[in-house]
Motif scaffolding. Sequence first.
Motif, short mmCIF file in Angstrom:
data_model
loop_
_atom_site.label_atom_id
_atom_site.label_comp_id
_atom_site.label_asym_id
_atom_site.label_seq_id
_atom_site.Cartn_x
_atom_site.Cartn_y
_atom_site.Cartn_z
N ASP A 94 46.15 28.70 37.33
CA ASP A 94 45.11 28.62 38.36
C ASP A 94 45.58 29.28 39.66
O ASP A 94 44.83 30.02 40.31
CB ASP A 94 44.73 27.16 38.63
CG ASP A 94 43.96 26.52 37.49
OD1 ASP A 94 43.45 27.28 36.64
OD2 ASP A 94 43.88 25.28 37.45
N ASP A 95 46.84 29.03 40.04
CA ASP A 95 47.38 29.61 41.27
C ASP A 95 47.46 31.13 41.18
O ASP A 95 47.12 31.84 42.14
CB ASP A 95 48.78 29.04 41.55
CG ASP A 95 48.74 27.62 42.07
OD1 ASP A 95 47.64 27.15 42.43
OD2 ASP A 95 49.81 26.98 42.12
N THR A 96 47.93 31.63 40.04
CA THR A 96 48.10 33.08 39.92
C THR A 96 46.76 33.80 39.85
O THR A 96 46.60 34.89 40.41
CB THR A 96 48.95 33.44 38.68
OG1 THR A 96 48.40 32.83 37.51
CG2 THR A 96 50.38 32.95 38.86
N PHE A 97 45.78 33.20 39.18
CA PHE A 97 44.44 33.81 39.15
C PHE A 97 43.89 33.92 40.57
O PHE A 97 43.30 34.94 40.95
CB PHE A 97 43.49 32.98 38.29
CG PHE A 97 43.38 33.44 36.87
CD1 PHE A 97 43.10 34.76 36.56
CD2 PHE A 97 43.56 32.56 35.82
CE1 PHE A 97 43.00 35.20 35.25
CE2 PHE A 97 43.46 32.98 34.51
CZ PHE A 97 43.18 34.31 34.22
N GLN A 98 44.07 32.87 41.34
CA GLN A 98 43.54 32.86 42.69
C GLN A 98 44.27 33.84 43.60
O GLN A 98 43.66 34.51 44.43
CB GLN A 98 43.65 31.44 43.28
CG GLN A 98 43.03 31.30 44.67
CD GLN A 98 43.05 29.85 45.15
OE1 GLN A 98 43.45 28.95 44.43
NE2 GLN A 98 42.62 29.64 46.38
N THR A 99 45.58 33.98 43.41
CA THR A 99 46.38 34.83 44.28
C THR A 99 46.32 36.30 43.90
O THR A 99 46.16 37.17 44.76
CB THR A 99 47.85 34.36 44.27
OG1 THR A 99 47.92 32.99 44.64
CG2 THR A 99 48.69 35.20 45.23
N PHE A 100 46.46 36.59 42.60
CA PHE A 100 46.62 37.98 42.16
C PHE A 100 45.39 38.58 41.47
O PHE A 100 45.35 39.78 41.22
CB PHE A 100 47.83 38.10 41.23
CG PHE A 100 49.11 37.66 41.86
CD1 PHE A 100 49.72 38.43 42.85
CD2 PHE A 100 49.72 36.48 41.50
CE1 PHE A 100 50.90 38.04 43.44
CE2 PHE A 100 50.90 36.06 42.08
CZ PHE A 100 51.49 36.84 43.06
N LYS A 101 44.42 37.74 41.16
CA LYS A 101 43.19 38.21 40.51
C LYS A 101 43.48 38.98 39.22
O LYS A 101 42.83 39.98 38.91
CB LYS A 101 42.38 39.12 41.46
CG LYS A 101 42.23 38.61 42.88
CD LYS A 101 41.50 37.28 42.96
CE LYS A 101 41.34 36.84 44.43
NZ LYS A 101 40.77 35.48 44.55
N ASN A 102 44.49 38.56 38.47
CA ASN A 102 44.84 39.24 37.23
C ASN A 102 43.71 39.13 36.21
O ASN A 102 42.89 38.21 36.26
CB ASN A 102 46.14 38.69 36.64
CG ASN A 102 46.20 37.19 36.56
OD1 ASN A 102 46.18 36.52 37.60
ND2 ASN A 102 46.28 36.66 35.36
N PHE A 103 43.68 40.06 35.29
CA PHE A 103 42.54 40.21 34.38
C PHE A 103 42.43 39.08 33.36
O PHE A 103 41.34 38.69 32.95
CB PHE A 103 42.64 41.56 33.65
CG PHE A 103 41.44 41.91 32.86
CD1 PHE A 103 40.28 42.34 33.48
CD2 PHE A 103 41.45 41.81 31.47
CE1 PHE A 103 39.14 42.66 32.74
CE2 PHE A 103 40.33 42.14 30.73
CZ PHE A 103 39.17 42.57 31.37
N GLY A 104 43.56 38.55 32.93
CA GLY A 104 43.51 37.50 31.92
C GLY A 104 44.87 36.86 31.71
O GLY A 104 45.85 37.20 32.39
N VAL A 105 44.93 35.92 30.77
CA VAL A 105 46.18 35.23 30.46
C VAL A 105 46.25 34.95 28.96
O VAL A 105 45.23 34.67 28.33
CB VAL A 105 46.30 33.92 31.27
CG1 VAL A 105 45.17 32.96 30.94
CG2 VAL A 105 47.64 33.25 31.04
N PHE A 106 47.44 35.05 28.41
CA PHE A 106 47.69 34.76 27.00
C PHE A 106 48.63 33.56 26.90
O PHE A 106 49.62 33.49 27.63
CB PHE A 106 48.33 35.95 26.30
CG PHE A 106 47.51 37.20 26.29
CD1 PHE A 106 46.64 37.47 25.24
CD2 PHE A 106 47.61 38.11 27.33
CE1 PHE A 106 45.88 38.63 25.23
CE2 PHE A 106 46.85 39.28 27.33
CZ PHE A 106 45.98 39.53 26.28
N LEU A 107 48.33 32.66 26.00
CA LEU A 107 49.22 31.55 25.68
C LEU A 107 49.83 31.79 24.31
O LEU A 107 49.12 32.15 23.36
CB LEU A 107 48.46 30.22 25.66
CG LEU A 107 47.74 29.74 26.92
CD1 LEU A 107 47.08 28.39 26.65
CD2 LEU A 107 48.70 29.65 28.10
N MET A 108 51.13 31.56 24.17
CA MET A 108 51.78 31.65 22.87
C MET A 108 52.22 30.25 22.46
O MET A 108 53.05 29.63 23.13
CB MET A 108 52.97 32.62 22.92
CG MET A 108 52.56 34.04 23.25
SD MET A 108 53.87 35.26 22.95
CE MET A 108 53.86 35.37 21.15
#
Length: 276
Positions: A94-108
Motif C-alpha cells: 500500500d505504501d509503495t503504490f501510494q509513493t511510487f505509483k508502480n504499475f503492479g505487484v506480484f506475490l510468490m
Amino acid sequence: MKIIATDLDGTLFYPKDKVEMISANNLFFLQNFIDDGNKVVIISGRSIDYGKKVIKKIGRDCSVIGFNGTCVFSEGKYIEKKTMPNDLVKEFIDDTFQTFKNFGVFLMTDKGVSVHLKTKSKFIRWFANLYYKSQKIYAEQFSSLESDYESELANGNIYKVMLFFGISKRKMKAASEANKILRNSFDNFECSWSGPVIEVTLKGCSKANALKDFIKLKGYSKEDVYVVGDSGNDISMFKDFYENSFCMEHSPSSIKKYARYTIHKFEDLSRYIYKK
C-alpha cells in the motif's frame, strides 16, 4: 571439489531455449562438471518447484536456493523456509503504490505467482496471461485473478514480492531509483533492483546469506565456491564471494562492477574453473 552457485534467468538460461530450457553447451558443461565430482547450487529468485524442474533437466543431483535466499532445498528436502508477515506485506505494498505509483505487484507463494495490477483493464490482464504462456518452459505457475491475489495476500505463505514498474527504459530507471529509497526505508524487508521490478524478501534473506549458511552446513570451503549471475539480486553474492564472482557481459554496468570477472556465456566458466 568445486561448487558452482548459479542464477537462472539471464545466466544459466542464456541464451534462451524455450523448448529445451538450457542450451546444449551450457547443459553439457554442467553435466560434465558434476560428473567430475563437483556440486551445483541453483540460486534464483524463482520458486523451489521451478528449481526442481531445472534439476530434472540437468539430470543430476543439485541443490536449490529459491526466492532470493528465502527457501533452501537439498537432497530431497527443505532445509529452510522463511515467509514474510502478511500484514506487513500489505502495508508495504500500500505504501509503495501510494509513493511510487508502480504499475503492479506480484506475490510468490506456495501456489505460484499471483498479480495485482493498478489498472482495471481486462485487456491488460489478458495480455499478462498471454505473456506468461509465451514463456513456455520458463513459465512459473501464474494467476492474474484478483481473488487469488487477495487470498494469498491475506493468508498465503509469501516468500517474495515483486513491485512491477514497466518494461520501458524510463520505467526501469524509475524502478532503480525507487529501490535506492526502499532498501533503506524498511526494517523488515530486503530490496533489490532487477530491471522492471524491485524484488522484496524478508530482512536478512539474500542469495549471499543463504549460500553462506548452506556451505557452512555442508562443510564446503568458501574458496571453492564460484558464483555467477546477472542482476541486482546477485550483487550480494558478488560482494561476499568476490574472488570467484562472475557477472554476465549483457548485465548493466551498475551490476557488473561488483563482480571480479565478466563472461559472455555460462559455459565460459570452464576457462576459469579448470585453470585453477
